[in-house]
Design a protein around this motif. Structure first.
Motif, PDB file in Angstrom:
ATOM      1  N   THR A  14      38.557  39.329  44.612  1.00 32.98           N
ATOM      2  CA  THR A  14      37.258  38.765  44.962  1.00 32.98           C
ATOM      3  C   THR A  14      37.185  37.365  44.383  1.00 32.98           C
ATOM      4  N   LEU A  15      37.116  36.385  45.262  1.00 32.48           N
ATOM      5  CA  LEU A  15      36.990  35.002  44.848  1.00 32.48           C
ATOM      6  C   LEU A  15      35.509  34.642  44.780  1.00 32.48           C
ATOM      7  N   SER A  16      35.165  33.827  43.806  1.00 31.57           N
ATOM      8  CA  SER A  16      33.787  33.362  43.655  1.00 31.57           C
ATOM      9  C   SER A  16      33.767  31.846  43.631  1.00 31.57           C
ATOM     10  N   CYS A  17      32.648  31.311  44.019  1.00 29.79           N
ATOM     11  CA  CYS A  17      32.455  29.860  43.971  1.00 29.79           C
ATOM     12  C   CYS A  17      31.049  29.608  43.475  1.00 29.79           C
ATOM     13  N   ARG A  18      30.941  29.030  42.307  1.00 25.27           N
ATOM     14  CA  ARG A  18      29.642  28.725  41.733  1.00 25.27           C
ATOM     15  C   ARG A  18      29.332  27.257  42.001  1.00 25.27           C
ATOM     16  N   ALA A  19      28.122  26.979  42.450  1.00 30.81           N
ATOM     17  CA  ALA A  19      27.746  25.605  42.798  1.00 30.81           C
ATOM     18  C   ALA A  19      26.444  25.223  42.126  1.00 30.81           C
ATOM     19  N   SER A  20      26.206  23.942  42.061  1.00 24.92           N
ATOM     20  CA  SER A  20      24.913  23.468  41.601  1.00 24.92           C
ATOM     21  C   SER A  20      23.880  23.792  42.675  1.00 24.92           C
ATOM     22  N   GLU A  21      22.642  23.933  42.258  1.00 22.02           N
ATOM     23  CA  GLU A  21      21.595  24.267  43.227  1.00 22.02           C
ATOM     24  C   GLU A  21      21.490  23.194  44.293  1.00 22.02           C
ATOM     25  N   VAL A  43      31.525  18.447  38.164  1.00 21.35           N
ATOM     26  CA  VAL A  43      32.033  19.264  39.268  1.00 21.35           C
ATOM     27  C   VAL A  43      30.874  20.033  39.876  1.00 21.35           C
ATOM     28  N   GLN A  44      30.702  19.912  41.185  1.00 16.76           N
ATOM     29  CA  GLN A  44      29.555  20.541  41.820  1.00 16.76           C
ATOM     30  C   GLN A  44      29.852  21.937  42.327  1.00 16.76           C
ATOM     31  N   LEU A  45      31.134  22.236  42.571  1.00 10.60           N
ATOM     32  CA  LEU A  45      31.535  23.571  42.969  1.00 10.60           C
ATOM     33  C   LEU A  45      32.768  23.959  42.156  1.00 10.60           C
ATOM     34  N   GLN A  46      32.835  25.214  41.798  1.00 10.07           N
ATOM     35  CA  GLN A  46      33.974  25.696  41.032  1.00 10.07           C
ATOM     36  C   GLN A  46      34.368  27.066  41.532  1.00 10.07           C
ATOM     37  N   ALA A  47      35.585  27.148  42.062  1.00 10.25           N
ATOM     38  CA  ALA A  47      36.100  28.429  42.533  1.00 10.25           C
ATOM     39  C   ALA A  47      36.788  29.161  41.392  1.00 10.25           C
ATOM     40  N   SER A  48      36.753  30.479  41.448  1.00 10.22           N
ATOM     41  CA  SER A  48      37.414  31.301  40.441  1.00 10.22           C
ATOM     42  C   SER A  48      37.789  32.640  41.055  1.00 10.22           C
ATOM     43  N   GLY A  49      38.548  33.423  40.319  1.00  6.71           N
ATOM     44  CA  GLY A  49      38.882  34.764  40.768  1.00  6.71           C
ATOM     45  C   GLY A  49      40.284  34.933  41.307  1.00  6.71           C
ATOM     46  N   GLY A  50      41.017  33.848  41.398  1.00  6.58           N
ATOM     47  CA  GLY A  50      42.382  33.951  41.891  1.00  6.58           C
ATOM     48  C   GLY A  50      43.277  34.691  40.914  1.00  6.58           C
ATOM     49  N   GLY A  51      44.485  34.991  41.372  1.00  3.07           N
ATOM     50  CA  GLY A  51      45.433  35.692  40.519  1.00  3.07           C
ATOM     51  C   GLY A  51      46.669  36.049  41.291  1.00  3.07           C
ATOM     52  N   SER A  52      47.512  36.841  40.654  1.00  2.00           N
ATOM     53  CA  SER A  52      48.751  37.292  41.275  1.00  2.00           C
ATOM     54  C   SER A  52      48.626  38.762  41.626  1.00  2.00           C
ATOM     55  N   VAL A  53      48.868  39.082  42.877  1.00  2.00           N
ATOM     56  CA  VAL A  53      48.771  40.468  43.341  1.00  2.00           C
ATOM     57  C   VAL A  53      49.950  40.788  44.242  1.00  2.00           C
ATOM     58  N   GLN A  54      50.181  42.056  44.429  1.00  2.00           N
ATOM     59  CA  GLN A  54      51.206  42.475  45.365  1.00  2.00           C
ATOM     60  C   GLN A  54      50.618  42.570  46.764  1.00  2.00           C
ATOM     61  N   ALA A 108      20.251  32.981  45.429  1.00  2.00           N
ATOM     62  CA  ALA A 108      19.519  32.925  44.164  1.00  2.00           C
ATOM     63  C   ALA A 108      20.450  32.624  42.992  1.00  2.00           C
ATOM     64  N   LYS A 109      21.720  32.951  43.161  1.00  2.00           N
ATOM     65  CA  LYS A 109      22.701  32.689  42.098  1.00  2.00           C
ATOM     66  C   LYS A 109      23.552  31.469  42.400  1.00  2.00           C
ATOM     67  N   ASN A 110      23.291  30.809  43.526  1.00  2.00           N
ATOM     68  CA  ASN A 110      24.105  29.649  43.932  1.00  2.00           C
ATOM     69  C   ASN A 110      25.596  29.985  43.911  1.00  2.00           C
ATOM     70  N   THR A 111      25.907  31.141  44.427  1.00  2.00           N
ATOM     71  CA  THR A 111      27.283  31.627  44.371  1.00  2.00           C
ATOM     72  C   THR A 111      27.755  32.108  45.734  1.00  2.00           C
ATOM     73  N   LEU A 112      28.972  31.752  46.041  1.00  2.00           N
ATOM     74  CA  LEU A 112      29.655  32.150  47.271  1.00  2.00           C
ATOM     75  C   LEU A 112      30.775  33.106  46.899  1.00  2.00           C
ATOM     76  N   TYR A 113      31.040  34.063  47.782  1.00  2.00           N
ATOM     77  CA  TYR A 113      32.105  35.026  47.514  1.00  2.00           C
ATOM     78  C   TYR A 113      33.069  35.088  48.699  1.00  2.00           C
ATOM     79  N   LEU A 114      34.288  35.477  48.397  1.00  2.00           N
ATOM     80  CA  LEU A 114      35.264  35.782  49.437  1.00  2.00           C
ATOM     81  C   LEU A 114      36.018  37.026  48.991  1.00  2.00           C
ATOM     82  N   GLN A 115      35.750  38.125  49.652  1.00  2.00           N
ATOM     83  CA  GLN A 115      36.481  39.355  49.397  1.00  2.00           C
ATOM     84  C   GLN A 115      37.740  39.321  50.245  1.00  2.00           C
ATOM     85  N   VAL A 116      38.883  39.379  49.582  1.00  2.00           N
ATOM     86  CA  VAL A 116      40.156  39.292  50.301  1.00  2.00           C
ATOM     87  C   VAL A 116      40.893  40.606  50.122  1.00  2.00           C
TER      88      VAL A 116
END
Length: 122
Positions: free
Chosen positions: A18-25, A1-12, A74-82
């Motif tokens: 804050t969602l993150s996506c870690r990728a290969s360089e 897997v070249q990209l992996q999203a994380s940070g999801g959950g259940s909220v009101q 530098a961390k090969n990471t993408l973020y999405l603040q929702v």
């Protein structure tokens, strides 16, 4: 897997995540990165995208002012603040990488990761 999203959950409604996506360089370097989402029974839709430099960002009208995309190369990471989440934001969120410039079409991205589920209750 070249990209992996994380940070999801259940909220009101009104909550934040804050969602993150870690990728290969190799996948992350020199590519535009985008966030998409897919709600049950609906097509995958564009949420936001960002250029390799981070200087250019684009948002779907439905999330402008509430979501913020950013990247840390530098961390090969993408973020999405929702923020200010609404029930209609409920979906599986995916990150994707593609050639510059950042665009809004599903077909504009070559690499996709597994998504992360965001559930917003009213």
């Amino acid at each position: 897997v070249q990209l992996q999203a994380s940070g999801g959950g259940s909220v009101q409604a009104g909550g934040s995540l804050t969602l993150s996506c870690r990728a290969s360089e190799r996948t992350f370097s020199n590519n535009a990165i985008g966030w998409f989402r897919q709600a049950p029974g609906k097509e995958r839709e564009f949420v936001a995208s960002i250029s390799w430099s981070g200087r250019s960002t684009y948002y779907a009208d439905s999330v402008k002012g509430r979501f913020t995309i950013s990247r840390h190369n530098a961390k090969n990471t993408l973020y999405l603040q929702v923020n200010s989440l609404k029930p209609e934001d409920t979906a599986v969120y995916f990150c994707a990488a593609g050639a510059e410039p950042p665009r809004a079409g599903v077909d504009d991205y070559d690499y996709w990761g597994k998504g992360t589920l965001v559930t917003v209750s009213s």
